[in-house]
Design an enzyme around this catalytic site. Structure first.
Site, PDB file in Angstrom:
ATOM      1  N   LYS A 125       0.837  -1.216   0.000  1.00 15.14           N
ATOM      2  CA  LYS A 125       0.000   0.000   0.000  1.00 15.14           C
ATOM      3  C   LYS A 125       0.865   1.257   0.000  1.00 15.14           C
ATOM      4  O   LYS A 125       0.537   2.244  -0.656  1.00 15.14           O
ATOM      5  CB  LYS A 125      -0.933   0.025   1.215  1.00 15.14           C
ATOM      6  CG  LYS A 125      -2.028  -1.001   1.159  1.00 15.14           C
ATOM      7  CD  LYS A 125      -3.070  -0.661   0.107  1.00 15.14           C
ATOM      8  CE  LYS A 125      -4.121  -1.748   0.014  1.00 15.14           C
ATOM      9  NZ  LYS A 125      -4.918  -1.722  -1.180  1.00 15.14           N
ATOM     10  N   LYS A 208      -1.967 -10.360  -8.899  1.00 14.26           N
ATOM     11  CA  LYS A 208      -3.257 -11.028  -8.720  1.00 14.26           C
ATOM     12  C   LYS A 208      -4.403 -10.223  -9.329  1.00 14.26           C
ATOM     13  O   LYS A 208      -4.266  -9.022  -9.579  1.00 14.26           O
ATOM     14  CB  LYS A 208      -3.523 -11.237  -7.226  1.00 14.26           C
ATOM     15  CG  LYS A 208      -3.692  -9.965  -6.433  1.00 14.26           C
ATOM     16  CD  LYS A 208      -4.245 -10.253  -5.043  1.00 14.26           C
ATOM     17  CE  LYS A 208      -4.658  -8.961  -4.364  1.00 14.26           C
ATOM     18  NZ  LYS A 208      -5.426  -9.143  -3.162  1.00 14.26           N
ATOM     19  N   LYS A 211      -9.443  -5.515  -7.468  1.00 15.15           N
ATOM     20  CA  LYS A 211     -10.258  -4.346  -7.838  1.00 15.15           C
ATOM     21  C   LYS A 211      -9.379  -3.131  -8.086  1.00 15.15           C
ATOM     22  O   LYS A 211      -9.717  -2.260  -8.870  1.00 15.15           O
ATOM     23  CB  LYS A 211     -11.216  -4.002  -6.703  1.00 15.15           C
ATOM     24  CG  LYS A 211     -12.205  -5.075  -6.382  1.00 15.15           C
ATOM     25  CD  LYS A 211     -12.799  -4.837  -4.996  1.00 15.15           C
ATOM     26  CE  LYS A 211     -13.464  -6.088  -4.471  1.00 15.15           C
ATOM     27  NZ  LYS A 211     -13.580  -6.108  -3.017  1.00 15.15           N
TER      28      LYS A 211
HETATM   29  P1  AMP Z   1     -10.670  -8.220  -1.010  1.00 18.65           P
HETATM   30  O1  AMP Z   1     -11.346  -8.045  -2.322  1.00 18.65           O
HETATM   31  O2  AMP Z   1      -9.236  -7.818  -1.024  1.00 18.65           O
HETATM   32  O3  AMP Z   1     -11.455  -7.666   0.136  1.00 18.65           O
HETATM   33  O4  AMP Z   1     -10.602  -9.785  -0.767  1.00 18.65           O
HETATM   34  C1  AMP Z   1     -11.695 -10.535  -0.319  1.00 18.65           C
HETATM   35  C2  AMP Z   1     -11.361 -12.014  -0.356  1.00 18.65           C
HETATM   36  O5  AMP Z   1     -11.102 -12.430  -1.694  1.00 18.65           O
HETATM   37  C3  AMP Z   1     -10.125 -12.407   0.470  1.00 18.65           C
HETATM   38  O6  AMP Z   1     -10.380 -13.659   1.065  1.00 18.65           O
HETATM   39  C4  AMP Z   1      -9.038 -12.550  -0.557  1.00 18.65           C
HETATM   40  O7  AMP Z   1      -8.064 -13.492  -0.162  1.00 18.65           O
HETATM   41  C5  AMP Z   1      -9.813 -13.071  -1.761  1.00 18.65           C
HETATM   42  N1  AMP Z   1      -9.152 -12.639  -3.007  1.00 18.65           N
HETATM   43  C6  AMP Z   1      -9.104 -11.380  -3.512  1.00 18.65           C
HETATM   44  N2  AMP Z   1      -8.413 -11.365  -4.681  1.00 18.65           N
HETATM   45  C7  AMP Z   1      -8.037 -12.659  -4.911  1.00 18.65           C
HETATM   46  C8  AMP Z   1      -7.307 -13.295  -5.962  1.00 18.65           C
HETATM   47  N3  AMP Z   1      -6.861 -12.620  -7.013  1.00 18.65           N
HETATM   48  N4  AMP Z   1      -7.116 -14.635  -5.872  1.00 18.65           N
HETATM   49  C9  AMP Z   1      -7.580 -15.345  -4.809  1.00 18.65           C
HETATM   50  N5  AMP Z   1      -8.272 -14.803  -3.800  1.00 18.65           N
HETATM   51  C10 AMP Z   1      -8.508 -13.480  -3.836  1.00 18.65           C
END
Ligand code: AMP
Length: 343
Positions: A125, A208, A211
């Site tokens: 970040k 990865k 968003k």
């Molecule tokens: P976030 O969108 O960062 O709040 O992530 C929410 C959930 O989605 C968390 O459990 C992350 O580990 C999972 N997650 C987000 N992006 C990925 C990705 N590219 N691959 C696998 N898991 C993901």
């Protein structure tokens, strides 16, 4: 009758508590689905599940009130559309349970700056947004620990990116136990059905799917077919293999990884062969990948549209979840206050 009760007791004893959440910072993408949601849906039948919408966490990005409300609602819709059943799992909005913020405060008193600064996500970040390195970002792992520990969860279905945060949650829970000489918080473990934790790559060549990883990097469950085609056709590739069985570059590995999760084994093997014999045409592969992604996401998109207009149902689900989550969190906070010495 006796044996039936015996079975039932055994079942209740083995039910583990599961907690996980997703930040309402935009619609859900395939990374969220495969890293988190798919596991949520599998777990809700056998475990005591709490799935929340992490709106406190999203405040680090400073959303406007209108955006915040809209995004929370969108995630609620998408949780339901993806198959989380509010009769089986507790679905709630994080800020509906302010006990979480209270536990976050207590845990922060014993969280050291050094250990928080060492977190990979925090370092990322700092690099990505040097103009907004706020204390909420630094203490993100403490809030996550509070989210998990407040329900005494033992299993946390998350993607690979959250492994380090889980380690910190265990550290904070154990530290609290040691400090007050109690055996209070259990040790939660990251969880993925079947195999190891998964990382879904994005379409822009490295890293990865996310968003905030740049325009066109993520495929959303709510995406229209044409939007999917456009993004996939623009996905980064390389100049193509020049010798048989050449190791794949990262962008190509990513395309194959995406194909692995949405396409059939036959399709995947076909393109593997084409690649290994240097006959591959990336344009054809991307066309196929886009169509398979459209097929995969279509049922989600249809349900998202249907649930989105059902205001009464959405309010009912949020109210039910709030009540159940508050009950569990209030019990924990009461006990924690007593352990700390607040009378
Ligand atoms: P976030 O969108 O960062 O709040 O992530 C929410 C959930 O989605 C968390 O459990 C992350 O580990 C999972 N997650 C987000 N992006 C990925 C990705 N590219 N691959 C696998 N898991 C993901």
């Amino acid at each position: 009758m006796k044996s039936l009760l015996g079975d039932l007791e055994g079942f209740i004893i083995f039910m583990e508590t599961v907690v996980s959440g997703i930040r309402p910072t935009g619609s859900l993408h395939l990374g969220n689905y495969f890293g988190a949601l798919r596991n949520f849906i599998n777990m809700q039948n056998e475990q005591n599940c709490f799935f929340f919408i992490a709106d406190y966490h999203s405040l680090t990005t400073h959303p406007t009130p209108i955006d915040l409300y809209g995004n929370v609602r969108q995630i609620l819709v998408e949780y339901l559309a993806a198959g989380i059943d509010p009769e089986k799992a507790t679905i709630y909005v994080q800020s509906d349970v302010p006990e979480v913020a209270e536990l976050y405060l207590y845990l922060n008193m014993n969280a050291y700056i050094g250990e928080l600064e060492r977190c990979t996500s925090f370092k990322d970040k700092i690099r990505q947004q040097p103009q907004n390195v706020n204390a909420g970002l630094l203490t993100y792992p403490t809030l996550m620990a509070a989210d998990i520990l407040i329900h005494h969860a033992t299993k946390v279905p998350v993607g690979k990116d959250q492994e380090q945060h889980l380690e910190i949650t265990r550290t904070f829970g154990n530290r609290f136990n040691r400090m007050y000489n109690v055996d209070y918080f259990p040790e939660p473990k990251a969880f993925n059905f079947g195999q190891e934790l998964i990382k879904i790559p994005g379409l822009n060549g490295s890293g990865k799917m996310g968003k905030s990883e740049g325009e066109g990097n993520a495929i959303y469950l709510a995406d229209e077919p044409e939007a999917i085609r456009k993004k996939v056709m623009k996905a980064v590739t390389d100049a193509g293999p020049t010798v048989p069985n050449q190791p794949k570059s990262e962008p190509i590995q990513n395309i194959f990884q995406l194909m692995k999760v949405v396409s059939t084994n036959e399709t995947l093997s076909f393109f593997e062969e084409q690649y290994n014999s240097c006959q591959i045409r990336y344009g054809d592969m991307k066309k196929q990948l886009a169509e398979d992604m459209i097929l995969f996401t279509a049922p989600f998109r249809e349900r998202i549209i249907a649930i989105s207009s059902d205001e009464a149902y959405l309010s009912k689900v949020a109210r039910m979840g709030k009540e159940k989550a508050q009950e569990s969190a209030a019990k924990c906070i009461q006990e924690v206050r007593e352990i700390i010495g607040f009378r």
